[in-house]
Design a protein around this motif. Structure first.
Motif, PDB file in Angstrom:
ATOM      1  N   TYR A 125       0.823  -1.212   0.000  1.00 58.71           N
ATOM      2  CA  TYR A 125       0.000   0.000   0.000  1.00 58.71           C
ATOM      3  C   TYR A 125       0.857   1.261   0.000  1.00 58.71           C
ATOM      4  CZ  TYR A 125      -4.772  -1.773   0.296  1.00 58.71           C
ATOM      5  OH  TYR A 125      -5.984  -2.342  -0.008  1.00 58.71           O
ATOM      6  N   ARG A 126       1.990   1.226   0.684  1.00 62.40           N
ATOM      7  CA  ARG A 126       2.869   2.392   0.683  1.00 62.40           C
ATOM      8  C   ARG A 126       3.465   2.652  -0.697  1.00 62.40           C
ATOM      9  NH1 ARG A 126       4.735   0.485   5.818  1.00 62.40           N
ATOM     10  NH2 ARG A 126       6.509  -0.528   4.785  1.00 62.40           N
ATOM     11  N   ALA A 127       3.607   1.605  -1.481  1.00 67.20           N
ATOM     12  CA  ALA A 127       4.263   1.737  -2.780  1.00 67.20           C
ATOM     13  C   ALA A 127       3.381   2.381  -3.837  1.00 67.20           C
ATOM     14  CB  ALA A 127       4.716   0.362  -3.281  1.00 67.20           C
ATOM     15  N   VAL A 128       2.072   2.352  -3.630  1.00 66.59           N
ATOM     16  CA  VAL A 128       1.146   2.837  -4.644  1.00 66.59           C
ATOM     17  C   VAL A 128       0.597   4.189  -4.212  1.00 66.59           C
ATOM     18  CG1 VAL A 128      -0.979   2.358  -5.905  1.00 66.59           C
ATOM     19  CG2 VAL A 128       0.551   0.481  -5.291  1.00 66.59           C
ATOM     20  N   MET A 129       0.736   5.192  -5.078  1.00 66.99           N
ATOM     21  CA  MET A 129       0.347   6.547  -4.711  1.00 66.99           C
ATOM     22  C   MET A 129      -1.147   6.666  -4.440  1.00 66.99           C
ATOM     23  SD  MET A 129       2.678   9.001  -7.137  1.00 66.99           S
ATOM     24  CE  MET A 129       1.990  10.453  -6.348  1.00 66.99           C
ATOM     25  N   LYS A 130      -1.962   6.040  -5.281  1.00 61.80           N
ATOM     26  CA  LYS A 130      -3.415   6.096  -5.109  1.00 61.80           C
ATOM     27  C   LYS A 130      -3.970   4.677  -5.190  1.00 61.80           C
ATOM     28  CE  LYS A 130      -4.015  10.788  -6.803  1.00 61.80           C
ATOM     29  NZ  LYS A 130      -4.710  11.683  -7.763  1.00 61.80           N
ATOM     30  N   PRO A 131      -3.944   3.948  -4.062  1.00 62.28           N
ATOM     31  CA  PRO A 131      -4.404   2.560  -4.071  1.00 62.28           C
ATOM     32  C   PRO A 131      -5.860   2.448  -4.512  1.00 62.28           C
ATOM     33  CG  PRO A 131      -3.250   3.083  -2.025  1.00 62.28           C
ATOM     34  CD  PRO A 131      -3.495   4.379  -2.729  1.00 62.28           C
ATOM     35  N   ALA A 132      -6.149   1.481  -5.348  1.00 64.56           N
ATOM     36  CA  ALA A 132      -7.514   1.228  -5.801  1.00 64.56           C
ATOM     37  C   ALA A 132      -7.982  -0.106  -5.248  1.00 64.56           C
ATOM     38  CB  ALA A 132      -7.572   1.220  -7.321  1.00 64.56           C
ATOM     39  N   GLU A 133      -9.205  -0.138  -4.768  1.00 63.35           N
ATOM     40  CA  GLU A 133      -9.762  -1.386  -4.255  1.00 63.35           C
ATOM     41  C   GLU A 133     -10.293  -2.228  -5.415  1.00 63.35           C
ATOM     42  OE1 GLU A 133      -9.292  -2.447  -1.231  1.00 63.35           O
ATOM     43  OE2 GLU A 133      -8.247  -0.583  -0.824  1.00 63.35           O
ATOM     44  N   GLY A 134     -10.414  -3.524  -5.159  1.00 60.68           N
ATOM     45  CA  GLY A 134     -10.797  -4.447  -6.214  1.00 60.68           C
ATOM     46  C   GLY A 134      -9.603  -4.923  -7.007  1.00 60.68           C
ATOM     47  N   THR A 135      -8.409  -4.669  -6.473  1.00 60.40           N
ATOM     48  CA  THR A 135      -7.166  -5.039  -7.148  1.00 60.40           C
ATOM     49  C   THR A 135      -6.374  -6.003  -6.275  1.00 60.40           C
ATOM     50  OG1 THR A 135      -5.892  -3.237  -6.165  1.00 60.40           O
ATOM     51  CG2 THR A 135      -7.110  -2.742  -8.187  1.00 60.40           C
ATOM     52  N   VAL A 136      -5.135  -6.266  -6.695  1.00 62.13           N
ATOM     53  CA  VAL A 136      -4.237  -7.130  -5.922  1.00 62.13           C
ATOM     54  C   VAL A 136      -4.057  -6.593  -4.501  1.00 62.13           C
ATOM     55  CG1 VAL A 136      -2.225  -5.917  -6.837  1.00 62.13           C
ATOM     56  CG2 VAL A 136      -1.948  -8.206  -5.908  1.00 62.13           C
ATOM     57  N   LEU A 137      -4.109  -5.271  -4.343  1.00 61.62           N
ATOM     58  CA  LEU A 137      -3.947  -4.690  -3.012  1.00 61.62           C
ATOM     59  C   LEU A 137      -5.064  -5.134  -2.074  1.00 61.62           C
ATOM     60  CD1 LEU A 137      -2.908  -1.050  -3.963  1.00 61.62           C
ATOM     61  CD2 LEU A 137      -1.424  -2.913  -3.236  1.00 61.62           C
ATOM     62  N   THR A 138      -6.264  -5.213  -2.593  1.00 61.88           N
ATOM     63  CA  THR A 138      -7.395  -5.673  -1.782  1.00 61.88           C
ATOM     64  C   THR A 138      -7.174  -7.102  -1.317  1.00 61.88           C
ATOM     65  OG1 THR A 138      -8.882  -4.253  -3.043  1.00 61.88           O
ATOM     66  CG2 THR A 138      -9.889  -6.006  -1.750  1.00 61.88           C
ATOM     67  N   VAL A 139      -6.719  -7.956  -2.225  1.00 57.24           N
ATOM     68  CA  VAL A 139      -6.494  -9.368  -1.878  1.00 57.24           C
ATOM     69  C   VAL A 139      -5.443  -9.486  -0.783  1.00 57.24           C
ATOM     70  CG1 VAL A 139      -5.723 -11.600  -2.767  1.00 57.24           C
ATOM     71  CG2 VAL A 139      -7.198 -10.134  -4.177  1.00 57.24           C
TER      72      VAL A 139
END
Length: 538
Positions: free
Chosen positions: A121-135
């Motif tokens: 999450y720190r690596a992505v400037m604008k995290p989007a849900e429904g992506t790998v970050l959510t998982v």
């Protein structure tokens, strides 16, 4: 099993690598965006397999922390595309979360899951849900909540895998583009394949076999979305840091020159990824930080045009569909947005250019569907759209959208599996929740709605009346947004038009993000004429 030792960890890494390589093509087929940094499956498999090869080359007695450090650092240096960079940060979080322990037990595995989430999450400037970050996040949340219930690390790993699979299955509900294409998130799928390969190796004692061809069957009913590519060049490289200049200074210098930016500082090197129209400028700024290697610049617009052309050549006449869509739209960006939502035919028109009933009918007749929805997207076009109903044998349904943002929301709420009456109700309710206004330049002097307007003034129009006037676009746009936003608002959308300045649009977007930190502020190029800015709250 109380813990995973270094031999089991090495086995899990190898199995995960073989699994992602086996399934790379299937993951590629799940991409729904035009040129998503190349192909997700290819990028993730190349990133991870390069790191796994370095692990395999380590001394057989290398401890767990050395294995995980190697996996993290080599993956960063070999990261391909957005998905590869994010994967490298997930692996970095795993390494840092586990630390210097000799074996991985339940507590360490929990720390690894949380580290992966936090670092990604720190690596992505604008995290989007429904992506790998959510998982990754939902795996970590399960780990935090339930780790005390487990003594067996293998059983805990299996439950983390199950939590991840459940999260992946929900990604289409969080990201409409996935739902429209009938797939789950490609990057999230890659993480689950890696995790599954690792868990199965721990259970069986042997790695997944590396095989030729495609791996296990995955959803493949995908659509390539035609859209305008604002930044043409996908630019990636490594910087070997040599100067005292800070990475933050470098980031600040290039931030305004593109999007999808990832800048990862790994002590002695910096990994950079950005979509930009000025790769030369980005490289000039990078030189101030150190020596560059692994430079790769791809023209995404060229790639996208090839993909679209190939896809159109492959299409054949299909059977009569149950549903089709015709929308009246102004602007190339708006046209592409409606096309991305599966609008079959777009009629060019809008304010100052109202199409006739015959214009709309001609498009309706081009749609090979039993039921055709018309979205007029302008109050002055609704009556013409209504006339079409009696001019064709098709079941024509007019959703009386009064502006394009209402039409976008109406289409996004469409349910392919529902009956026409259910969709009519859902689309009407959804579009009615959208509050929209426009910013433009007064064409003449007038006294209207209690205001003295001079020719050339900037004015904001909403609900059929002039709400604000001023001398500059930004202040009037911000005032208009304040009129539209209420306690129920969750999303604030800014569409900038043909005559808008992109730098000004970004400044308005940034100001709105500061004023409304709890809202999801989105900016899109609409390309519409007459109105340099359209703002919608829902």
């Amino acid at each position: 099993m109380k813990s995973f030792d270094s031999k089991i960890i090495r086995l899990m890494v190898k199995s995960a690598s073989n699994s992602i390589v086996n399934c790379a093509d299937e993951i590629n087929d799940m991409n729904v965006f035009p040129v998503p940094d190349g192909d997700t499956g290819t990028n993730m498999s190349l990133t991870f397999s390069a790191a796994a090869a370095s692990v395999d080359a380590l001394d057989s007695e290398a401890p767990v922390n050395v294995i995980l450090e190697t996996l993290a650092k080599v993956s960063l240096r070999n990261a391909r595309g957005n998905s590869g960079v994010i994967l490298s940060q997930i692996l970095r979080g795993v390494w840092q979360g586990i630390g210097d322990c000799g074996e991985v037990g339940v507590s360490e595995l929990k720390n690894a899951a949380c580290g992966a989430r936090d670092t990604a999450y720190r690596a992505v400037m604008k995290p989007a849900e429904g992506t790998v970050l959510t998982v990754v996040r939902e795996i970590a949340e399960f780990a935090e909540e339930h780790f005390v219930e487990f003594d067996d690390v293998f059983e805990f790993a299996r439950r983390l895998l199950k939590a991840g699979e459940d999260s992946l299955a929900r990604t289409p509900e969080a990201l409409p583009a996935l739902k429209q294409a009938g797939v789950v998130d490609a990057g999230g799928c890659g993480i689950i394949i890696l995790l599954k390969g690792a868990v199965e190796a721990a259970e069986s004692g042997r790695p997944a076999a590396l095989r030729e061809g495609k791996g296990a069957a995955l959803p493949k009913e995908t659509k390539t979305i035609e859209t305008e590519i604002k930044y043409k060049y996908c630019t990636e490289f490594l910087i070997n840091k040599e100067t005292a200049r800070s990475t933050a200074q470098f980031m600040a210098a290039i931030k305004a020159k593109g999007d999808c930016m990832l800048v990862i500082d790994d002590d002695d090197i910096v990994k950079v990824h950005i979509h930009t129209n000025h790769p030369g400028y980005v490289l000039e700024q990078a030189v101030k930080l150190g020596e560059m290697t692994n430079i790769k610049i791809d023209n995404m617009k060229y790639q996208h045009n090839e993909i679209i052309a190939a896809e159109k050549d492959s299409k054949k006449d299909g059977e009569l569909k149950k549903y089709g869509f015709v929308s009246v739209v102004s602007g190339s960006g708006m046209r592409d947005l409606f096309k991305s939502l599966d609008c079959d035919e777009v009629v060019e028109g809008g304010q100052s250019m109202n199409p006739s009933a015959q214009d709309i009918l001609s498009s309706v007749e081009q749609v090979n569907a039993e039921n055709v929805f018309i979205l007029p997207n302008n109050k002055n076009i609704i009556m013409a759209a209504d006339q079409v109903c009696g001019l064709t044998d098709k079941n024509v349904i007019v959703i009386p959208t009064r502006d394009m943002p209402q039409g976008i929301t109406a289409m996004a709420s469409f349910m392919p599996e529902a009956e026409p009456d259910e969709n009519i109700e859902a689309m009407n309710e959804a579009s009615a929740m959208v509050k929209c206004g426009q910013v433009t330049i007064a064409a003449r002097s007038a006294k209207i709605d209690g205001m003295d307007i001079a020719k050339g003034d900037v004015i904001a129009v909403a609900g059929g009346s002039v709400r604000f006037s001023g001398s500059d676009m930004q202040s009037v746009a911000i005032s208009l947004a304040g009129e539209l936003v209420d306690d129920d608002s969750g999303v604030l959308s800014l569409y900038y038009g043909l005559d808008a300045d992109s730098d000004e649009a970004e400044a308005i977007r940034d100001a709105l993000e500061d004023i409304y930190p709890d809202l999801d502020v989105k900016m899109n190029y609409g390309g519409q004429d007459v109105y340099p800015y359209i703002i919608a709250a829902e």
